[in-house]
Design a protein around this motif. Structure first.
Motif, PDB file in Angstrom:
ATOM      1  N   LEU A   3       1.129  -1.090  -0.228  1.00 54.52           N
ATOM      2  CA  LEU A   3       0.180  -0.186   0.051  1.00 54.52           C
ATOM      3  C   LEU A   3       1.370   1.524   0.414  1.00 54.52           C
ATOM      4  O   LEU A   3       0.992   2.811   0.528  1.00 54.52           O
ATOM      5  CB  LEU A   3      -1.048   0.432   0.968  1.00 54.52           C
ATOM      6  N   SER A   4       2.117   1.291  -0.087  1.00 56.59           N
ATOM      7  CA  SER A   4       3.018   2.604   0.193  1.00 56.59           C
ATOM      8  C   SER A   4       2.928   3.266  -0.631  1.00 56.59           C
ATOM      9  O   SER A   4       3.355   4.366  -0.575  1.00 56.59           O
ATOM     10  CB  SER A   4       4.191   1.322   0.095  1.00 56.59           C
ATOM     11  N   LYS A   5       2.131   2.775  -1.725  1.00 58.04           N
ATOM     12  CA  LYS A   5       2.210   4.294  -2.776  1.00 58.04           C
ATOM     13  C   LYS A   5       1.043   4.822  -2.448  1.00 58.04           C
ATOM     14  O   LYS A   5       0.418   6.062  -3.287  1.00 58.04           O
ATOM     15  CB  LYS A   5       2.501   3.985  -4.308  1.00 58.04           C
ATOM     16  N   ASP A   6       0.027   4.489  -1.508  1.00 50.07           N
ATOM     17  CA  ASP A   6      -1.455   5.273  -0.989  1.00 50.07           C
ATOM     18  C   ASP A   6      -1.409   6.040   0.218  1.00 50.07           C
ATOM     19  O   ASP A   6      -2.583   6.062   0.005  1.00 50.07           O
ATOM     20  CB  ASP A   6      -2.464   4.292  -1.371  1.00 50.07           C
ATOM     21  N   PHE A   7      -0.683   5.091   0.764  1.00 43.76           N
ATOM     22  CA  PHE A   7       0.056   6.020   2.030  1.00 43.76           C
ATOM     23  C   PHE A   7       1.442   6.381   2.288  1.00 43.76           C
ATOM     24  O   PHE A   7       1.827   5.064   2.525  1.00 43.76           O
ATOM     25  CB  PHE A   7      -1.521   5.368   3.518  1.00 43.76           C
ATOM     26  N   GLN A   8       1.584   7.447   3.721  1.00 43.40           N
ATOM     27  CA  GLN A   8       2.835   7.340   4.292  1.00 43.40           C
ATOM     28  C   GLN A   8       2.757   6.644   5.597  1.00 43.40           C
ATOM     29  O   GLN A   8       2.239   6.934   6.367  1.00 43.40           O
ATOM     30  CB  GLN A   8       3.100   8.875   4.047  1.00 43.40           C
ATOM     31  N   LEU A   9       3.538   5.541   5.699  1.00 35.98           N
ATOM     32  CA  LEU A   9       3.664   5.256   6.975  1.00 35.98           C
ATOM     33  C   LEU A   9       5.184   5.510   7.800  1.00 35.98           C
ATOM     34  O   LEU A   9       5.404   6.725   7.229  1.00 35.98           O
ATOM     35  CB  LEU A   9       3.844   3.347   6.803  1.00 35.98           C
ATOM     36  N   VAL A  10       4.409   5.883   9.467  1.00 34.89           N
ATOM     37  CA  VAL A  10       5.586   5.971   9.885  1.00 34.89           C
ATOM     38  C   VAL A  10       5.688   5.674  11.142  1.00 34.89           C
ATOM     39  O   VAL A  10       4.939   4.733  11.825  1.00 34.89           O
ATOM     40  CB  VAL A  10       5.075   7.798  10.178  1.00 34.89           C
ATOM     41  N   LEU A  11       7.163   5.741  11.504  1.00 34.90           N
ATOM     42  CA  LEU A  11       7.606   4.692  12.413  1.00 34.90           C
ATOM     43  C   LEU A  11       8.178   5.762  13.713  1.00 34.90           C
ATOM     44  O   LEU A  11       7.837   7.023  13.889  1.00 34.90           O
ATOM     45  CB  LEU A  11       8.196   3.938  11.971  1.00 34.90           C
ATOM     46  N   ALA A  12       8.104   5.180  15.100  1.00 36.73           N
ATOM     47  CA  ALA A  12       8.046   6.242  16.051  1.00 36.73           C
ATOM     48  C   ALA A  12       9.514   6.334  16.345  1.00 36.73           C
ATOM     49  O   ALA A  12      10.463   5.647  16.006  1.00 36.73           O
ATOM     50  CB  ALA A  12       7.558   5.450  17.871  1.00 36.73           C
ATOM     51  N   ASP A  13       9.273   7.564  16.608  1.00 40.42           N
ATOM     52  CA  ASP A  13      10.976   8.044  17.181  1.00 40.42           C
ATOM     53  C   ASP A  13      12.082   7.329  18.135  1.00 40.42           C
ATOM     54  O   ASP A  13      10.921   6.310  19.078  1.00 40.42           O
ATOM     55  CB  ASP A  13      10.152   9.933  18.269  1.00 40.42           C
ATOM     56  N   GLU A  14      13.099   7.080  18.281  1.00 41.03           N
ATOM     57  CA  GLU A  14      13.560   6.566  19.089  1.00 41.03           C
ATOM     58  C   GLU A  14      12.783   6.649  20.554  1.00 41.03           C
ATOM     59  O   GLU A  14      12.752   5.667  21.267  1.00 41.03           O
ATOM     60  CB  GLU A  14      15.072   7.156  19.400  1.00 41.03           C
ATOM     61  N   ALA A  15      12.116   7.631  21.076  1.00 43.54           N
ATOM     62  CA  ALA A  15      11.742   7.702  22.124  1.00 43.54           C
ATOM     63  C   ALA A  15      10.728   6.563  22.222  1.00 43.54           C
ATOM     64  O   ALA A  15      11.004   6.771  23.601  1.00 43.54           O
ATOM     65  CB  ALA A  15      10.625   8.847  22.500  1.00 43.54           C
ATOM     66  N   ALA A  16      10.202   5.962  21.430  1.00 39.07           N
ATOM     67  CA  ALA A  16       9.296   5.039  21.942  1.00 39.07           C
ATOM     68  C   ALA A  16       9.915   3.684  22.320  1.00 39.07           C
ATOM     69  O   ALA A  16       8.599   2.322  23.168  1.00 39.07           O
ATOM     70  CB  ALA A  16       8.604   4.173  20.567  1.00 39.07           C
ATOM     71  N   LYS A  17      11.498   3.752  22.610  1.00 38.44           N
ATOM     72  CA  LYS A  17      12.094   2.435  23.745  1.00 38.44           C
ATOM     73  C   LYS A  17      11.750   3.232  24.882  1.00 38.44           C
ATOM     74  O   LYS A  17      12.278   2.170  25.714  1.00 38.44           O
ATOM     75  CB  LYS A  17      13.711   2.253  22.890  1.00 38.44           C
ATOM     76  N   LYS A  18      11.647   4.001  24.920  1.00 32.16           N
ATOM     77  CA  LYS A  18      11.823   4.547  27.228  1.00 32.16           C
ATOM     78  C   LYS A  18       9.954   4.135  27.047  1.00 32.16           C
ATOM     79  O   LYS A  18       9.481   5.320  27.126  1.00 32.16           O
ATOM     80  CB  LYS A  18      12.316   5.331  27.056  1.00 32.16           C
ATOM     81  N   ARG A  19      10.001   3.174  28.236  1.00 35.93           N
ATOM     82  CA  ARG A  19       9.054   2.997  28.762  1.00 35.93           C
ATOM     83  C   ARG A  19       8.161   3.526  30.050  1.00 35.93           C
ATOM     84  O   ARG A  19       9.095   2.485  30.735  1.00 35.93           O
ATOM     85  CB  ARG A  19       8.386   1.371  28.542  1.00 35.93           C
ATOM     86  N   LEU A  20       7.547   3.934  30.322  1.00 39.75           N
ATOM     87  CA  LEU A  20       7.518   4.340  32.059  1.00 39.75           C
ATOM     88  C   LEU A  20       6.457   3.716  32.631  1.00 39.75           C
ATOM     89  O   LEU A  20       5.105   3.341  32.449  1.00 39.75           O
ATOM     90  CB  LEU A  20       7.121   6.052  32.360  1.00 39.75           C
ATOM     91  N   ILE A  21       7.469   3.407  34.133  1.00 39.43           N
ATOM     92  CA  ILE A  21       6.055   2.208  35.167  1.00 39.43           C
ATOM     93  C   ILE A  21       5.976   3.422  36.145  1.00 39.43           C
ATOM     94  O   ILE A  21       7.549   3.576  36.745  1.00 39.43           O
ATOM     95  CB  ILE A  21       7.095   0.981  35.129  1.00 39.43           C
ATOM     96  N   LEU A  22       4.727   3.278  36.648  1.00 38.52           N
ATOM     97  CA  LEU A  22       4.838   3.871  37.979  1.00 38.52           C
ATOM     98  C   LEU A  22       4.294   3.319  39.135  1.00 38.52           C
ATOM     99  O   LEU A  22       4.855   2.134  39.206  1.00 38.52           O
ATOM    100  CB  LEU A  22       3.333   5.472  38.119  1.00 38.52           C
ATOM    101  N   ARG A  23       5.615   3.930  40.184  1.00 40.22           N
ATOM    102  CA  ARG A  23       5.311   3.576  41.337  1.00 40.22           C
ATOM    103  C   ARG A  23       6.093   4.154  42.212  1.00 40.22           C
ATOM    104  O   ARG A  23       6.738   5.226  42.181  1.00 40.22           O
ATOM    105  CB  ARG A  23       6.908   2.128  41.425  1.00 40.22           C
ATOM    106  N   ASP A  24       4.593   4.356  43.439  1.00 41.86           N
ATOM    107  CA  ASP A  24       5.314   5.491  44.634  1.00 41.86           C
ATOM    108  C   ASP A  24       5.220   6.571  43.965  1.00 41.86           C
ATOM    109  O   ASP A  24       5.573   7.485  44.320  1.00 41.86           O
ATOM    110  CB  ASP A  24       6.339   4.844  45.358  1.00 41.86           C
ATOM    111  N   ASN A  25       4.016   6.809  43.283  1.00 42.69           N
ATOM    112  CA  ASN A  25       3.693   8.199  42.321  1.00 42.69           C
ATOM    113  C   ASN A  25       5.388   8.798  41.578  1.00 42.69           C
ATOM    114  O   ASN A  25       5.445  10.084  41.421  1.00 42.69           O
ATOM    115  CB  ASN A  25       3.445   9.370  43.520  1.00 42.69           C
ATOM    116  N   HIS A  26       6.296   8.063  41.023  1.00 45.83           N
ATOM    117  CA  HIS A  26       7.131   7.860  40.494  1.00 45.83           C
ATOM    118  C   HIS A  26       7.133   7.326  39.246  1.00 45.83           C
ATOM    119  O   HIS A  26       7.011   6.370  38.651  1.00 45.83           O
ATOM    120  CB  HIS A  26       8.794   8.611  41.343  1.00 45.83           C
ATOM    121  N   TRP A  27       7.713   8.129  38.495  1.00 52.09           N
ATOM    122  CA  TRP A  27       7.578   6.743  36.890  1.00 52.09           C
ATOM    123  C   TRP A  27       9.309   6.695  36.703  1.00 52.09           C
ATOM    124  O   TRP A  27      10.192   7.430  37.501  1.00 52.09           O
ATOM    125  CB  TRP A  27       7.762   8.506  35.683  1.00 52.09           C
TER     126      TRP A  27
END
Ligand SMILES: Cc1cc2nc3c(=O)[nH]c(=O)nc-3n(C[C@H](O)[C@H](O)[C@H](O)COP(=O)(O)OP(=O)(O)OC[C@H]3O[C@@H](n4cnc5c(N)ncnc54)[C@H](O)[C@@H]3O)c2cc1C
Length: 446
Positions: free
Chosen positions: A72-96
């Motif tokens: 489908l590449s001629k019909d839409f522009q796929l975008v991939l997430a920025d490197e930031a996507a590698k960082k995933r935060l989890i909350l513990r005791d109100n801190h990420w």
């Protein structure tokens, strides 16, 4: 006999299936009950923000999805997430805290207890489980320990299923994890061995990369429609399939050789009135998580650093919010310069009552949590939209075994009826595309 296919439901499942049939020059019509094409996928543009009311991102987790997007590449522009996507935060005791990405950060993280970090060293030597119906919670406690369940798996399950690891069955809800234990005897050992196995050029294209499209996921829907041909899609259709004694299926005046349903389990009795209620009972009883999704657009972001994929909140933290996606950090153009777009989820199987309250009341509950968790001093978003989903995500609980058995019995008894969609085979968009390709191949081959 010439094949003529009726596909029910114009979400990503039905659209992908229609695309593959069109490519193979098989005759089909796609029926949709609403006036919207795309099912839960819907992107919105407003005041300089691009946001979603259904899924926000997908993963290039199978070859079918990668190859569909290449096609489908001629019909839409796929975008991939920025490197930031590698960082995933989890909350513990109100801190990420960032979810550890390697052994050093794994040792240092305060998310898991020292006892469980030590237990993890023994994981490769823990005996393989022998209960195929074991819940995710039991499996993780057995192999990794309680703190990994509470501060890694529970929030991860909220992110995918808005569900409860105590009721989801690993074999069905996380089949890859289940197979790691079954095939290699260990999550860690299995993951290492798998990563060393030789991969074909096709397999190398599969990754954990996060995708969207230039103007949001609706671009993918539009690209599919362009290729399918709008004339093959019948909107505002009320579907009732009839079956002749000679085994032919009818929709209105038209005969169809195949009927493929991609809709929610609750819709099946109305679509297939000739199926006995006893046959459908164990399919219809599928439990869905309810979710409210809140899109918030800030013209000027003055809160904490949100250069990450987002933050997930473990049940143990007793918050109303399940998780927050930092969409403007992942993809360019989602918010005005210096602004931010975030997507916030509440409800799920553990907090379903929250999805029954109105927007103003819900925001009264969510606003102080967002202020606290994201360091927002002045809560003044120029976009606040709440989208309610009563049957958001199918829960692959202990009823799954019976459901799959019943689907397979029905499909044998009524040849060329396929019960598809997220009632089986996974709940993500990539799972839906893979299932559509598998069904299309079966229809085309026979
Ligand atoms: C809030 C939310 C967030 C999500 N987040 C993600 C994510 O981040 N990543 C990811 O990969 N997946 C995510 N998902 C899951 C993903 O969006 C779905 O798996 C996928 O889009 C479902 O596609 P589908 O075509 O199977 O079903 P749907 O999109 O539900 O489409 C089914 C279609 O059938 C139609 N229909 C229903 N009844 C009838 C009838 N009787 N006759 C005719 N038509 C009928 C409906 O109107 C609908 O258009 C999310 C889902 C939700 C709800």
């Amino acid at each position: 006999m010439k094949k003529k296919i009726a596909i029910i439901g114009a979400g990503i499942s039905g659209l992908s299936l229609a695309y593959y049939l069109k490519k193979a020059a098989v005759d089909f019509t796609l029926f949709e009950q609403s006036s919207h094409i795309g099912g839960v996928i819907k992107s919105h543009k407003n005041k300089g923000f691009i946001y979603e009311s259904g899924p926000n991102t997908g993963t290039l987790s199978n070859i079918e999805t990668v190859e569909l997007f290449e096609d489908l590449s001629k019909d839409f522009q796929l975008v991939l997430a920025d490197e930031a996507a590698k960082k995933r935060l989890i909350l513990r005791d109100n801190h990420w805290h960032a979810l550890p990405s390697g052994p050093i950060s794994g040792i240092k993280t305060p998310l898991f207890s020292l006892r469980d970090k030590l237990k993890l060293l023994t994981e490769p030597f823990i005996k393989k489980g022998d209960n195929p119906m074991e819940s995710i919670a039991d499996m993780v406690k057995r192999r990794m320990g309680e703190s990994f369940l509470d501060y890694a798996i529970d929030p991860f399950i909220s992110g995918i299923y808005a569900g409860d690891p105590n009721t989801l069955v690993t074999k069905y809800a996380l089949p890859k994890l289940y197979q790691l234990e079954q095939n290699y005897g260990s999550f860690i050992g299995g993951a290492i061995k798998k990563s060393k196995e030789p991969k074909s050029e096709r397999e190398k294209k599969v990754s954990k990369k996060i995708f969207s499209a230039q103007n949001g996921l609706s671009d993918i829907v539009n690209a599919l429609v362009t290729n399918i041909g709008i004339e093959h899609i019948k909107l505002n259709s009320t579907i009732k399939v009839k079956r002749n004694p000679n085994g032919e299926y009818h929709l209105g005046e038209t005969n169809y050789t195949h009927i493929i349903s991609t809709v929610n389990a609750k819709e099946l009795p109305a679509i297939f009135p000739f199926l006995k209620s006893t046959q459908l009972a164990k399919i219809e009883n599928l439990n869905y998580a309810k979710v409210a999704e809140i899109a918030l657009g800030f013209d000027k972001w003055e809160g904490m650093d949100i250069n990450a994929f987002g933050g997930l909140i473990p049940s143990k933290e007793n918050k109303h919010i399940l998780g927050i996606l930092f969409m403007s950090s992942l993809f360019k153009g989602r918010a005005p310069k210096n602004g931010a777009l975030i997507s916030c989820f509440v409800g799920g199987t553990k907090n379903k009552d929250l999805v029954d309250i109105g927007k103003d009341e819900l925001m009264e509950i969510v606003k102080p949590e967002l202020e606290l968790l994201l360091g927002i001093k002045q809560f003044n978003p120029s976009i606040t939209e709440v989208f309610y989903h009563n049957n958001a995500i199918a829960q692959y609980e202990s009823s799954t075994e019976d459901r799959l058995l019943n689907i397979s019995t029905l499909e044998k008894e009524y040849p060329n009826i396929y019960m598809a969609g997220s009632i089986r085979d996974g709940v993500g968009m990539a799972d839906r595309i893979k299932q559509a390709k598998d069904i299309a191949e079966t229809i085309i081959e026979v």
